[in-house]
Design a protein around this motif. Sequence first.
Motif, mmCIF file in Angstrom:
data_model
loop_
_atom_site.group_PDB
_atom_site.id
_atom_site.type_symbol
_atom_site.label_atom_id
_atom_site.label_comp_id
_atom_site.label_asym_id
_atom_site.label_seq_id
_atom_site.Cartn_x
_atom_site.Cartn_y
_atom_site.Cartn_z
ATOM 1 N N ASN A 93 39.184 22.560 -96.183
ATOM 2 C CA ASN A 93 38.969 20.584 -96.437
ATOM 3 C C ASN A 93 37.306 20.181 -96.245
ATOM 4 O O ASN A 93 37.217 18.830 -95.687
ATOM 5 N N LYS A 94 35.974 21.147 -95.335
ATOM 6 C CA LYS A 94 35.980 20.376 -95.185
ATOM 7 C C LYS A 94 33.744 20.829 -95.921
ATOM 8 O O LYS A 94 34.567 21.437 -97.097
ATOM 9 N N THR A 95 32.646 20.094 -96.046
ATOM 10 C CA THR A 95 32.272 20.430 -96.859
ATOM 11 C C THR A 95 30.823 21.727 -95.560
ATOM 12 O O THR A 95 31.472 21.460 -95.012
ATOM 13 N N ILE A 96 30.004 21.860 -97.690
ATOM 14 C CA ILE A 96 29.202 23.236 -97.041
ATOM 15 C C ILE A 96 28.519 22.025 -95.701
ATOM 16 O O ILE A 96 28.109 23.562 -94.388
ATOM 17 N N ASP A 97 28.356 21.606 -95.156
ATOM 18 C CA ASP A 97 26.706 20.778 -94.387
ATOM 19 C C ASP A 97 27.907 21.202 -93.515
ATOM 20 O O ASP A 97 27.250 21.266 -91.987
ATOM 21 N N GLU A 98 28.981 20.675 -93.456
ATOM 22 C CA GLU A 98 30.299 20.185 -91.989
ATOM 23 C C GLU A 98 30.382 22.115 -91.364
ATOM 24 O O GLU A 98 30.349 21.604 -90.315
ATOM 25 N N CYS A 99 31.465 22.581 -92.785
ATOM 26 C CA CYS A 99 31.168 23.720 -91.861
ATOM 27 C C CYS A 99 29.800 24.579 -91.479
ATOM 28 O O CYS A 99 30.656 25.191 -90.258
ATOM 29 N N LEU A 100 28.921 24.269 -92.028
ATOM 30 C CA LEU A 100 27.549 24.715 -91.658
ATOM 31 C C LEU A 100 27.538 24.934 -89.585
ATOM 32 O O LEU A 100 26.665 25.912 -88.815
ATOM 33 N N ASN A 320 27.262 18.236 -105.474
ATOM 34 C CA ASN A 320 28.610 18.475 -104.282
ATOM 35 C C ASN A 320 30.057 18.486 -104.774
ATOM 36 O O ASN A 320 30.806 19.374 -104.330
ATOM 37 N N ASN A 321 29.926 18.918 -106.121
ATOM 38 C CA ASN A 321 31.509 18.696 -106.383
ATOM 39 C C ASN A 321 32.096 20.091 -107.505
ATOM 40 O O ASN A 321 32.542 20.533 -108.306
ATOM 41 N N PHE A 322 31.145 21.097 -106.847
ATOM 42 C CA PHE A 322 31.406 22.688 -107.750
ATOM 43 C C PHE A 322 32.493 23.643 -107.134
ATOM 44 O O PHE A 322 32.543 23.420 -106.010
ATOM 45 N N SER A 323 32.955 24.264 -108.457
ATOM 46 C CA SER A 323 33.754 25.371 -107.211
ATOM 47 C C SER A 323 34.209 26.672 -107.338
ATOM 48 O O SER A 323 32.909 27.418 -107.772
ATOM 49 N N GLY A 324 34.216 27.548 -106.426
ATOM 50 C CA GLY A 324 33.879 29.040 -106.810
ATOM 51 C C GLY A 324 34.500 29.767 -105.392
ATOM 52 O O GLY A 324 34.693 29.427 -104.656
ATOM 53 N N TYR A 340 33.592 35.697 -95.951
ATOM 54 C CA TYR A 340 34.127 35.577 -98.263
ATOM 55 C C TYR A 340 34.654 33.611 -97.557
ATOM 56 O O TYR A 340 35.105 33.191 -96.885
ATOM 57 N N VAL A 341 33.994 32.821 -99.028
ATOM 58 C CA VAL A 341 34.437 31.721 -99.057
ATOM 59 C C VAL A 341 35.084 31.595 -100.889
ATOM 60 O O VAL A 341 34.647 32.058 -101.295
ATOM 61 N N ASN A 342 35.929 30.769 -100.125
ATOM 62 C CA ASN A 342 36.627 29.978 -101.556
ATOM 63 C C ASN A 342 35.902 28.714 -100.987
ATOM 64 O O ASN A 342 36.565 27.504 -100.381
ATOM 65 N N ILE A 343 35.485 27.686 -102.587
ATOM 66 C CA ILE A 343 35.325 26.309 -102.040
ATOM 67 C C ILE A 343 35.790 25.739 -103.774
ATOM 68 O O ILE A 343 35.610 26.180 -104.881
ATOM 69 N N GLY A 346 33.648 21.503 -103.780
ATOM 70 C CA GLY A 346 32.952 21.040 -103.049
ATOM 71 C C GLY A 346 33.126 21.505 -101.438
ATOM 72 O O GLY A 346 32.280 21.409 -100.444
ATOM 73 N N LEU A 347 34.538 21.148 -101.579
ATOM 74 C CA LEU A 347 35.452 21.485 -99.998
ATOM 75 C C LEU A 347 35.769 22.834 -100.092
ATOM 76 O O LEU A 347 35.877 23.616 -100.994
ATOM 77 N N ILE A 348 35.672 23.038 -98.460
ATOM 78 C CA ILE A 348 35.988 25.166 -97.971
ATOM 79 C C ILE A 348 37.735 24.595 -98.525
ATOM 80 O O ILE A 348 38.606 23.919 -97.912
ATOM 81 N N LYS A 349 38.271 25.761 -98.590
ATOM 82 C CA LYS A 349 39.441 25.722 -98.873
ATOM 83 C C LYS A 349 40.437 27.318 -99.026
ATOM 84 O O LYS A 349 40.816 27.076 -97.921
ATOM 85 N N ASP A 350 38.817 28.063 -98.208
ATOM 86 C CA ASP A 350 39.130 29.781 -97.734
ATOM 87 C C ASP A 350 38.181 30.096 -97.010
ATOM 88 O O ASP A 350 37.005 29.804 -97.764
ATOM 89 N N ILE A 351 37.966 30.458 -95.706
ATOM 90 C CA ILE A 351 37.048 31.247 -94.985
ATOM 91 C C ILE A 351 37.229 32.025 -94.297
ATOM 92 O O ILE A 351 38.041 32.308 -93.815
ATOM 93 N N GLN A 352 36.519 33.284 -94.650
ATOM 94 C CA GLN A 352 36.618 34.933 -93.392
ATOM 95 C C GLN A 352 35.837 35.402 -93.491
ATOM 96 O O GLN A 352 34.848 35.117 -94.535
ATOM 97 N N MET A 353 35.767 36.272 -92.003
ATOM 98 C CA MET A 353 34.825 36.578 -91.034
ATOM 99 C C MET A 353 35.074 37.404 -90.748
ATOM 100 O O MET A 353 36.224 38.285 -90.199
ATOM 101 N N SER A 354 34.248 39.154 -90.722
ATOM 102 C CA SER A 354 34.667 40.219 -89.811
ATOM 103 C C SER A 354 33.337 40.103 -89.612
ATOM 104 O O SER A 354 32.355 39.753 -89.924
ATOM 105 N N SER A 355 33.508 39.837 -88.284
ATOM 106 C CA SER A 355 32.107 40.162 -87.476
ATOM 107 C C SER A 355 31.977 41.606 -86.633
ATOM 108 O O SER A 355 32.712 42.218 -86.617
#
Lengths: 395, 208
Positions: A93-100, A320-324, A340-343, A346-355
């Motif tokens: 539920n954060k914006t792209i900039d906040e998440c970055l 600011n209000n795109f989805s995808g 992986y992101v689900n937006i 404009g807000l992050i609904k899911d984010i997953q990372m493989s390091s």
Amino acid sequence: MRYYKFNVRDGYYIGETRQFSIYEKGMIRRDEPLERLQIIPKINDKNHFNFQYGPATGGLIESLDFKIITNGEAIKGIVVNPYVKSRTMRCLNKTIDECLLLVERINGYHSASHSIAFLSAVEDALNIDIAEGTYYGRIVILELERIRSHLLVLKRMCEPAGFGVPMYQLSYINEIITRIISDISGHRYFYSTNKLNRVDVDFGLLSSYIQTLIKIKREFENIFNGLLESKIFINRLQGNGLIKDDPLIGPAARAAGFKRDARSNISILPYKELNFEPIIFNEGDSFGRFYIRGLEISQSFDLCINALERAEQSEYNYSNNFSGEGAARLESPSGDLFYYVNIDNGLIKDIQMSSPSYLNLKSFIKSAINTIFTDFHFNFESFGIWVSEVGVEFI
Amino acid sequence: MSNQWFIKGVKKGILTEGFPQLPPEKPPLRPSLLIGSSNFKCPVGALDENKWNPEKCIFCDKCSMEMHFTGDQKLFKINRKMNAFKRSLYIYIIDSGTCGACNAELFNIFSPQYDANRYGIFLTNTPRNADVLVLMGVETEGMKSVLEETYESMPEPKCVVKMGTCAIGGAGIGSKISSLEPDALIYGCPPSPYTILEALIELKGDKP
Ligand code: SF4
Ligand code: SF4
């Protein structure tokens, strides 16, 4: 999603996110929890005993908790807890900039890799085309990051051998690279440098450093060749931590003869236009990983200078209000890094990372069985593992 | 063979810079002292009632329209000088929950450009030999008890340094380290080697 498909097990294995197993071109939902990072000896030998190494120890850069099972001479089993310093990142539920701001602090040493992989996944969700200057700008900073990261690994491998002079010479070069990064971006670790379709770097200033880059590349090659001629040093690495089969990614895979490099097998960055070909070796031991990193440092200097000709700062005003939904992968200095992101609006609904460090840790423990503890540090450092990127939970 | 490296080393000459007697040769812009006043909505709350709070700042540059980075690396606060360590200071590091960059910068003070050893500053692999405990990263469940046990096992006199915005203010990632009163705070995300070196020299009651 332009680069990734659900329910496809295509290509080599990359790693795990919270919910998915990731492959070169696809992702498969995983229902079981991640398996524990451990190898326990099958035979319960009464001569075996355990000792604790870490989580706080001067021998490692970060906190990591090892339980080592040994017969007094060789390592017979290892249990690793990489979650001892796990952090939670409030991205949902954060914006792209906040998440970055959080994503670039997952692994500070590979901050450019993390932010560009995350932004590429967002750009995939947005379905936008990236300016050519941004693509090349990203290659420039990723290669600078790789040079510095590989230098650190080589330096850390000199330390347990007591090779003080090359260790300090490599630190010296590492600091010069860090200062160039600081000059061109304003920050020594590229924080706040990467944006959607933009790299905030003074590429003109970097062009004025080309002669310096060429000079330090030569200086590095002298040190590296000196180390290769040093039998005492090479003997500590050859045959130590041999691993030739999966799960291998990044420099560890290339050292063992696998042509695995996201720079050549994905299309999110135009490495092919720079005639990039991965460097492959056929020794899956600590020496192989040392050797590959040394050669890749020289290669990265060339890639960085070549990409610089076409690097530019560009501007993209996104709504600011795109989805995808989007996913992307790139070659971080330690191997494949996936986001992986689900937006939604404009807000992050899911984010997953493989390091890459998760798989590298797995390979490390496999390779350490039957080695002796005095060889432990050479072997561990040769994988370029960053614990910070293993234990991250997005909430 | 080691002879060969010795000669190679001597050939390079002295690479250490004049800092801290001389100004830093290549100070980063971020982090550095931030001046100005702004009611910009800082993402980590480091601009409270127009006043800048270095304990919370992650030096993200978002307020740069109104605030100005000076390049000044004096970003630390010494609460208690430890004159007992004037001759030598042995550091034991604990990473409570870092991104790795604070760790890297602390190691960088031993690179030839900074050479912290010339000020009698050394790393130690055991808390039993340590004079100062340097804490980095946000507070994490797994490391909470380790910090306290490590501090307990250090001999007297001893002191504590909290380094980096995570340890001091949480950095918008988590909670700051709540246990152990710090004798010095070193600000930055991450603090530069210039800042770390000068702070440690002042902490040990030495003159730069
Ligand atoms: S630099 Fe960033 S964190 Fe610091 S005060 Fe400005 S907006 Fe806040
Ligand atoms: S303060 Fe900044 S650099 Fe240091 S550990 Fe935290 S996020 Fe990383």
